[in-house]
Design a protein around this motif. Sequence first.
Motif, PDB file in Angstrom:
ATOM      1  N   ARG A  25       2.403  -8.947 -25.425  1.00 54.22           N
ATOM      2  CA  ARG A  25       3.190  -8.053 -24.423  1.00 54.22           C
ATOM      3  C   ARG A  25       4.304  -7.317 -25.246  1.00 54.22           C
ATOM      4  O   ARG A  25       4.547  -6.308 -24.910  1.00 54.22           O
ATOM      5  N   MET A  30      -7.875 -22.785 -17.239  1.00 52.42           N
ATOM      6  CA  MET A  30      -6.989 -22.128 -17.845  1.00 52.42           C
ATOM      7  C   MET A  30      -6.482 -20.981 -16.958  1.00 52.42           C
ATOM      8  O   MET A  30      -7.255 -20.118 -16.377  1.00 52.42           O
ATOM      9  N   ASN A  31      -5.171 -20.837 -16.757  1.00 56.32           N
ATOM     10  CA  ASN A  31      -4.524 -19.707 -15.911  1.00 56.32           C
ATOM     11  C   ASN A  31      -4.685 -18.456 -16.452  1.00 56.32           C
ATOM     12  O   ASN A  31      -4.796 -18.216 -17.616  1.00 56.32           O
ATOM     13  N   SER A  32      -4.689 -17.554 -15.932  1.00 53.77           N
ATOM     14  CA  SER A  32      -4.505 -16.045 -16.223  1.00 53.77           C
ATOM     15  C   SER A  32      -3.058 -15.846 -16.855  1.00 53.77           C
ATOM     16  O   SER A  32      -2.241 -15.388 -15.896  1.00 53.77           O
ATOM     17  N   TYR A  33      -2.986 -15.719 -17.897  1.00 52.56           N
ATOM     18  CA  TYR A  33      -1.452 -15.647 -18.622  1.00 52.56           C
ATOM     19  C   TYR A  33      -0.860 -14.154 -18.401  1.00 52.56           C
ATOM     20  O   TYR A  33       0.402 -13.837 -18.421  1.00 52.56           O
ATOM     21  N   HIS A  34      -1.924 -13.274 -18.161  1.00 54.10           N
ATOM     22  CA  HIS A  34      -1.600 -11.838 -17.991  1.00 54.10           C
ATOM     23  C   HIS A  34      -0.515 -11.503 -16.618  1.00 54.10           C
ATOM     24  O   HIS A  34       0.074 -10.675 -16.713  1.00 54.10           O
ATOM     25  N   SER A  35      -1.054 -12.456 -15.714  1.00 53.60           N
ATOM     26  CA  SER A  35      -0.260 -12.133 -14.392  1.00 53.60           C
ATOM     27  C   SER A  35       1.006 -12.819 -14.260  1.00 53.60           C
ATOM     28  O   SER A  35       1.592 -12.746 -13.569  1.00 53.60           O
ATOM     29  N   ASN A  81      -0.627 -20.616 -25.648  1.00 54.56           N
ATOM     30  CA  ASN A  81      -1.364 -19.414 -24.950  1.00 54.56           C
ATOM     31  C   ASN A  81      -0.211 -18.620 -24.204  1.00 54.56           C
ATOM     32  O   ASN A  81      -0.262 -17.425 -24.302  1.00 54.56           O
ATOM     33  N   GLU A 130       0.507 -14.566 -25.201  1.00 57.51           N
ATOM     34  CA  GLU A 130       1.000 -13.625 -24.151  1.00 57.51           C
ATOM     35  C   GLU A 130       2.195 -12.799 -24.390  1.00 57.51           C
ATOM     36  O   GLU A 130       2.068 -11.490 -24.339  1.00 57.51           O
TER      37      GLU A 130
END
Length: 192
Positions: free
Chosen positions: A30, A1-6, A22, A26
């Motif tokens: 946000r 799973m990627n980091s959706y924050h970035s 996901n 995010e």
Amino acid sequence: MNSYHSLTDIELTSLLKGGDYNAFNEIYNRFQGLLFIYACKITKDNDEAEDIVQEVFLYLWDKRLSIKLHSTISSYLYSAVRYKFFNLLDHKKIRTDYRVSFQHFLNLGENITDNYIREKEFNTLIEKEISALPDKMREVFELSRKLNLSRKEISAQLNISEKTVKNQINSALKILRKRLGLFAFLILLLNR
């Protein structure tokens, strides 16, 4: 799973259009707080602001596969909050207009109904008292008041003197005034 924050807003929007839950989360995390503050400023009501923001995000998720964004996701969300707010105002105005109109109708309808019932009751009472007059007096009175015949016409029709017609009408009026009371008697005279 990627980091959706970035991820950037554009990347998140692209993933959202592909149905990525996901990415939606995010976007929600946000923008939800900022949209709530914005909605509070325009609605001046925390509950309405919260409802508007929730509706915007529900709509975003429901239409994620077909949504067409002509600008950034943030512009879209702020516009959607504004649209929901104006929609809410329209509904409130319609409800208020309907409530005022309905209350006016009820008040007017109530007055019309009350007046109609009273008028019918008075007319029934008047007719009852007229029918209780002696036969000849009642006949003279009805020709005068209901058919608007003159004393001369009544005299000719019933083959009696004009003085008798006058006396019969005056006697009928005295009897009716006594039996009906002043208010109903005045109504009788006004409806002549």
